[in-house]
Write an enzyme that holds these catalytic residues in place. Sequence first.
Site, PDB file in Angstrom:
ATOM      1  N   GLU A 153       0.812  -1.227   0.000  1.00 48.72           N
ATOM      2  CA  GLU A 153       0.000   0.000   0.000  1.00 48.72           C
ATOM      3  C   GLU A 153       0.844   1.276   0.000  1.00 48.72           C
ATOM      4  O   GLU A 153       0.482   2.275   0.630  1.00 48.72           O
ATOM      5  CB  GLU A 153      -0.960  -0.003   1.202  1.00 48.72           C
ATOM      6  CG  GLU A 153      -1.953  -1.155   1.179  1.00 48.72           C
ATOM      7  CD  GLU A 153      -2.935  -1.152   2.335  1.00 48.72           C
ATOM      8  OE1 GLU A 153      -4.026  -1.704   2.190  1.00 48.72           O
ATOM      9  OE2 GLU A 153      -2.587  -0.583   3.397  1.00 48.72           O
ATOM     10  N   GLU A 170      -6.761  -7.504  -1.060  1.00 48.80           N
ATOM     11  CA  GLU A 170      -7.371  -7.423   0.267  1.00 48.80           C
ATOM     12  C   GLU A 170      -8.828  -6.992   0.151  1.00 48.80           C
ATOM     13  O   GLU A 170      -9.116  -5.822  -0.088  1.00 48.80           O
ATOM     14  CB  GLU A 170      -6.623  -6.439   1.179  1.00 48.80           C
ATOM     15  CG  GLU A 170      -5.228  -6.891   1.575  1.00 48.80           C
ATOM     16  CD  GLU A 170      -4.606  -5.999   2.647  1.00 48.80           C
ATOM     17  OE1 GLU A 170      -5.345  -5.196   3.271  1.00 48.80           O
ATOM     18  OE2 GLU A 170      -3.383  -6.098   2.851  1.00 48.80           O
TER      19      GLU A 170
END
Length: 758
Positions: free
Chosen positions: A100, A169
């Site tokens: 991320e 995710e």
Amino acid sequence: TAPGKYYFEDRFDLVQFARVVKDAGLYLMLRIGPFVAAEWNFGGVPAWLHYIPGTVFRTNNEPFKSHMKSFTTKIVDMMKKERFFASQGGHIILAQIENEYGYYQQAYGAGGKAYAMWAGSMALAQNTGVPWIMCQQYDVPDHVINTCNSFYCDQFKPNLPTQPKIWTENWPGWFQTFGESNPHRPPEDVAFSVARFFGKGGSVQNYYVYHGGTNFDRTAGGPFITTSYDYDAPIDEYGLKRFPKWAHLKELHKSIKLCEHSLLFGNSTLLSLGPQQEADVYTDHSGGCVAFLANIDSEKDKVVTFRNRQYDLPAWSVSILPDCKNVVFNTAKVRSQTLMVDMVPETLQASKPDQWSIFTERIGIWDKNDFVRNEFVDHINTTKDSTDYLWHTTSFDVDRNYPASGNHPILNIGSKGHAVHAFLNNMLIGSAYGNGSESSFSVQMPINLKAGKNEIALLSMTVGLKSAGPYYEWVGAGLTSVNISGMQNGTMDLSSNNWAYKIGLEGEHYRLFKPDQGNNQRWRPQSEPPKHQPLTWYKVNVDVPQGDDPVGLDMQSMGKGLVWLNGNAIGRYWPRTSPTDDRCTPSCDYRGKFSPNKCRAGCGKPTQRWYHVPRSWFHPSGNTLVVFEEQGGDPTKITFSRRVATSVCSFVSENYPSIDLESWDKSISDENPLAAKVQLSCPKGKNISSIKFASFGDPSGTCRSYQQGSCHHPDSLSVVEKACLNINSCTVSLSDEGFGEDPCPGVTKTLAIEADCS
């Protein structure tokens, strides 16, 4: 654990974990990091790396890149040695570097882009023979695939149209923070997000997390992340399937699997069925046809026409048609039962009266101080995360004429976080904390001083190190100011006093939590342990909870601290109560976009009351529980609890899909569709012992709070009892002959059941 030193033993045995995955017939996505965020302490990066001179995390910084490359190479080599990569005939099909970074890259300027490109190139050079991915990352080198992390990824597009659309995710719930209510994501919404993703051409979808976990020891980060990392996952922290979420998603997966050939080899077409209704249709050369009918209206149910047939689409739902004709699954229609789980208490200790021993920490400096400063130091830079605890002590004199009439002194403490216990003249006078939204805090404590010398001891604490954010490793903690207002001469500033410091606790130093310290002379036997006493270590012999149900430790009677079983660190406990606010509602409306604040429970209750204790940590006998209590509590009320499924519920309507996914046949006709049915099943070894509620008609409510509606078949209870009582599982069709007379013609009927398992 230190530069060039690794620990892969016990529950850190990565190779063994990968082997278990392989033996289960599963594929593995290896997300190496080494920065992982994950609400893990320091984002998974070891604290020592911050103290390597010149190191800046996650940017174009040579010391960081050097250690990151060494770690990545170490992990890859371990997997290569076992021939685990798919290119070697193994089961690792994807590998991930970083995590991320796209959220924060801009904050690092030119160094951010250079680092991102370097990370991807370094990963590719590992020659794993499997694709590398970077999640939530927009700058990636050629041949690295950027992927999506979110509650919804149907609109995500990878950088290149030739790359697969991967969802690394999908968050089926959310993490918990001490002092906050607990988030829950409805199964209808999770299923909706997955169906939308595959309808829009998704290739790979991964739940983060599918199996809840536990942040044992001091591994929880945040700060303020709970020891529990249950995440409202389809399989809970204790290893039990969470119904209906687990079963609803299982049915979803089976339904998508039925569409496999057309999804892989077909061409897609988007059809509008209304202002907020649409169909994603896949047709292949063999005549196969698959449709995902979606109603993204978050309020209104709709009837749509597709291929000259009408379909009922609840708000915020997707229907899956593996043959472009029959609905096998709708994301909003949960056919699965709900399984209600309770924590059933056991007595904690054996009956012998001399089972308890205690050790009381000295308030302030124990042994010799570590150093003295006339200023405050950063807590984390001082402890280097070797402990949560850092003592600060100082003294000051008060005029012998004190107290003067009208004086009301106040101790004012400012801190960058995360928590503090304040002692004045060896008495605990108060505690203060930040929270998950804001680590820093200030507190005002009314105090009583004595004439002459007064001593202040402040125990500063961390509650997990920061897990993410730009330059997150530089975010400090600890005291910033201390003064006493309301004195005769105004305010007494103590910030630049001589402060003596001591890192950690005496009990930590002597490792009183270890089994080999059970006979340490510091332990004093007690027939009855002291209650509500701060800074106290408790040791007690405990029995193994009966049966084989998962075990949690109920710490509701305690304040805040750490707990161990047989030397294994269960973790931080803190039954901190969440606010009573309007975010908690009796039921949760799944419709519309989910956010962590949408469906919360437990307002006004401890965020975490029970702490998971793996049964493998128990010995057949001779078990020792060690508790360090900071503030004071009642240790005699600590109990083990078994996590037990006690009741089952189901709520199924006539218009729910009734096709058996196991025996699906594309030649099936829906001219005479099967009736919907309720299926109830108790856990293995238990039977349905009583029917608490049964209504065929228009009942309402949720499990354990069902209510009859205006329409109710009078024989509902007897029909269900006849089919279900005293057996492990049963099926009740909504067309059961016992419901022969329609209780309310023209109304869509529902069958709601609640039953006990024992």
